[in-house]
Motif scaffolding. Sequence first.
Motif, PDB file in Angstrom:
ATOM      1  N   THR A  13       0.870  -1.239  -0.033  1.00 17.02           N
ATOM      2  CA  THR A  13      -0.061  -0.007   0.034  1.00 17.02           C
ATOM      3  C   THR A  13       0.839   1.315   0.004  1.00 17.02           C
ATOM      4  O   THR A  13       1.867   1.190   0.853  1.00 17.02           O
ATOM      5  CB  THR A  13      -1.097  -0.065   1.176  1.00 17.02           C
ATOM      6  N   LYS A  15       0.936   5.300   0.398  1.00 16.85           N
ATOM      7  CA  LYS A  15       0.411   6.561   0.746  1.00 16.85           C
ATOM      8  C   LYS A  15       0.585   7.767   0.190  1.00 16.85           C
ATOM      9  O   LYS A  15       1.742   8.293   0.139  1.00 16.85           O
ATOM     10  CB  LYS A  15       0.646   6.810   2.452  1.00 16.85           C
ATOM     11  N   GLU A  18      -1.981  12.799   2.729  1.00 21.35           N
ATOM     12  CA  GLU A  18      -2.554  12.530   4.029  1.00 21.35           C
ATOM     13  C   GLU A  18      -3.872  11.777   3.875  1.00 21.35           C
ATOM     14  O   GLU A  18      -4.150  10.996   5.015  1.00 21.35           O
ATOM     15  CB  GLU A  18      -2.791  13.977   4.523  1.00 21.35           C
ATOM     16  N   THR A  21      -4.715   6.591  -0.027  1.00 20.67           N
ATOM     17  CA  THR A  21      -3.852   5.506  -0.046  1.00 20.67           C
ATOM     18  C   THR A  21      -4.400   4.689  -1.178  1.00 20.67           C
ATOM     19  O   THR A  21      -5.310   4.646  -1.597  1.00 20.67           O
ATOM     20  CB  THR A  21      -3.798   4.667   1.143  1.00 20.67           C
TER      21      THR A  21
END
Length: 131
Positions: A13, A15, A18, A21
């Motif tokens: 995963t 990011k 903020e 994802t």
Amino acid sequence: MEVVGTLKAKFDTQKVSERFTKREFVVTTEANTPYPQHVSFQITQDKCSILDQYNVGDELRIQFNLRGREWNGPQGIKYFNTLEAWRVEKFQPGNSSSNTNQSSNQSSNGAPVATNPVFANNLDDNDDLPF
């Protein structure tokens, strides 16, 4: 849209920001042909963990949306496509949610049967387009 294939790879995963994802994975379709297709999908947000339960080699049914966007950069306009998966499940032949609504359109072995021809050759039709 929907596709069935074998999970070839799944990645960690990422990011992106903020609040965003994503996780990418690759499925192989048409594996028994001379030219198998290795198709890259992405899954986003809270759905990223769905892939944890599947292993490379599992046969999966993926339901997805085709997304496209335009980007105007220093070298000019470019276009990008994304196959965004929203449901991933283990494929079980003859027991699929999409085929349950088409049970009257199945042969005895569970394969879909076309009810209308894709192109009917009608000599009286002056239109040479098949639609």
